[in-house]
Structures are given as C-alpha cells and as structure tokens.
Design a protein around this motif. Structure first.
Motif, short mmCIF file in Angstrom:
data_model
loop_
_atom_site.label_atom_id
_atom_site.label_comp_id
_atom_site.label_asym_id
_atom_site.label_seq_id
_atom_site.Cartn_x
_atom_site.Cartn_y
_atom_site.Cartn_z
N SER A 31 -3.12 10.98 5.59
CA SER A 31 -2.83 10.40 4.74
C SER A 31 -4.03 8.65 5.96
O SER A 31 -4.16 7.94 5.14
CB SER A 31 -1.52 9.40 4.28
OG SER A 31 -1.05 10.24 3.56
N GLY A 32 -3.59 9.22 7.15
CA GLY A 32 -4.60 7.79 8.38
C GLY A 32 -4.40 6.67 8.22
O GLY A 32 -4.11 5.42 8.32
N ILE A 33 -2.61 6.47 7.84
CA ILE A 33 -1.87 5.61 8.24
C ILE A 33 -1.46 5.01 9.33
O ILE A 33 -0.81 5.81 10.27
CB ILE A 33 -0.68 5.81 7.38
CG1 ILE A 33 -0.95 5.97 5.31
CG2 ILE A 33 0.86 4.13 7.26
CD1 ILE A 33 0.08 6.35 5.21
N HIS A 34 -2.13 4.52 10.35
CA HIS A 34 -2.15 3.90 11.48
C HIS A 34 -1.25 3.12 11.93
O HIS A 34 -1.36 2.30 12.11
CB HIS A 34 -3.41 4.23 12.15
CG HIS A 34 -4.06 5.35 11.86
ND1 HIS A 34 -3.82 6.75 11.96
CD2 HIS A 34 -5.83 5.26 11.59
CE1 HIS A 34 -5.22 7.26 11.63
NE2 HIS A 34 -6.39 6.61 11.31
N GLY A 35 -0.36 3.42 11.41
CA GLY A 35 1.12 2.71 12.08
C GLY A 35 1.60 1.54 12.94
O GLY A 35 1.92 0.54 12.91
N ALA A 36 2.02 3.10 13.50
CA ALA A 36 2.75 2.39 14.81
C ALA A 36 2.05 3.12 15.85
O ALA A 36 1.65 4.35 16.22
CB ALA A 36 4.02 3.00 13.85
#
Length: 146
Positions: A31-36
């Motif tokens: 999903s390309g959720i680069h949160g951590a």
C-alpha cells in the motif's frame, strides 16, 4: 613514537559506510504506507513516495515485505519481490544500494529467513551487518540501521 593516526581503529574491508548518493533499500508494504521504521526514514529523508509500495523513488527503493493494508506477506511472495529487486540492481550497475534488514523489523521475519534470499545480489549492493552470518563470504556491508 605513536601518532594519532596509528591509534585509530581500522575499518574492515567489507564495511563501506553509506553515502548520500546510495539508494536506501527499505522494507515496505504494497500500500506504500511508509509510517514507521526504515520506511518512515525513507519517506522523510530519501524521497520515498506515500502510496507507492515498490520500486525506485528518489534515493530509495521500496521492497515489499508486507501486503496491502500492512497485512502479512508469505515468504514466497517476499522472495518474488527480492528477486525483482536483484534484477533491478543487476540492470543498474551505475547505482549503489544500501540494503537494510528488510522484513526483519515490523514485518516480523527473522534475519536467517530473509538474508539468504539476497545471496545472488550483485556487487553494487551492500547489506546491514545484522545479516553477516547468513551472507556469502564475498558480501559487502555498510553498517546497521536503527
């Protein structure tokens, strides 16, 4: 007579620190959720694009180790993405890749499961020293993240 330079520690030949031009390879999710973790670092400092879960982005390369919406990814799928990255690195010998211990943080894989997937990586890839035990003897390293 001792001078300061003779007292400095020597750096192992296989340890090459990363430079600003290196491509930072981090574990991502589809999903390309680069949160951590390394993904957040890549998004904040190396040009990773929110919503893009795989491939070259700025001075980073997203290598998926988790599925859509940050779900579990089977090791067979991780292996497919690693192979795709290795093909990309082979196709771009002009680039230098700083490969983090992808998949061994938030994705939950152990070093010994993921590191061997990179055994055929080209010379333009340098790896996290956390993988030293599982990599071929000719492998070059850059240090460690985190």
């Amino acid at each position: 007579m001792n001078d300061a330079s003779s007292m400095m520690p020597t750096q192992p030949v296989d340890l090459i620190p990363p430079g600003p031009e290196d491509i930072f390879v981090f574990g991502s999710n589809l999903s390309g959720i680069h949160g951590a973790g390394a993904a957040a670092y890549a998004a904040n400092y190396r040009g990773a694009v929110w919503g893009v879960g795989e491939g070259l982005q700025g001075r980073s390369y997203a290598l998926p180790t988790k599925g859509l919406n940050i779900t579990h990814m089977p090791i067979t799928k991780v292996k497919e993405h690693v192979s795709k990255f290795i093909d990309f690195a082979n196709d771009h010998p002009e680039l230098s890749f700083q490969v983090t211990a992808v998949g061994c943080g938030l994705a939950g894989w152990k070093n010994e499961a993921i590191a061997p997937l990179f055994k055929n990586a080209p010379i333009n890839c340098r790896f996290d020293t956390a993988w030293k035990l599982w990599m071929p003897s000719h492998t070059r390293f850059w240090g460690t993240y985190g």
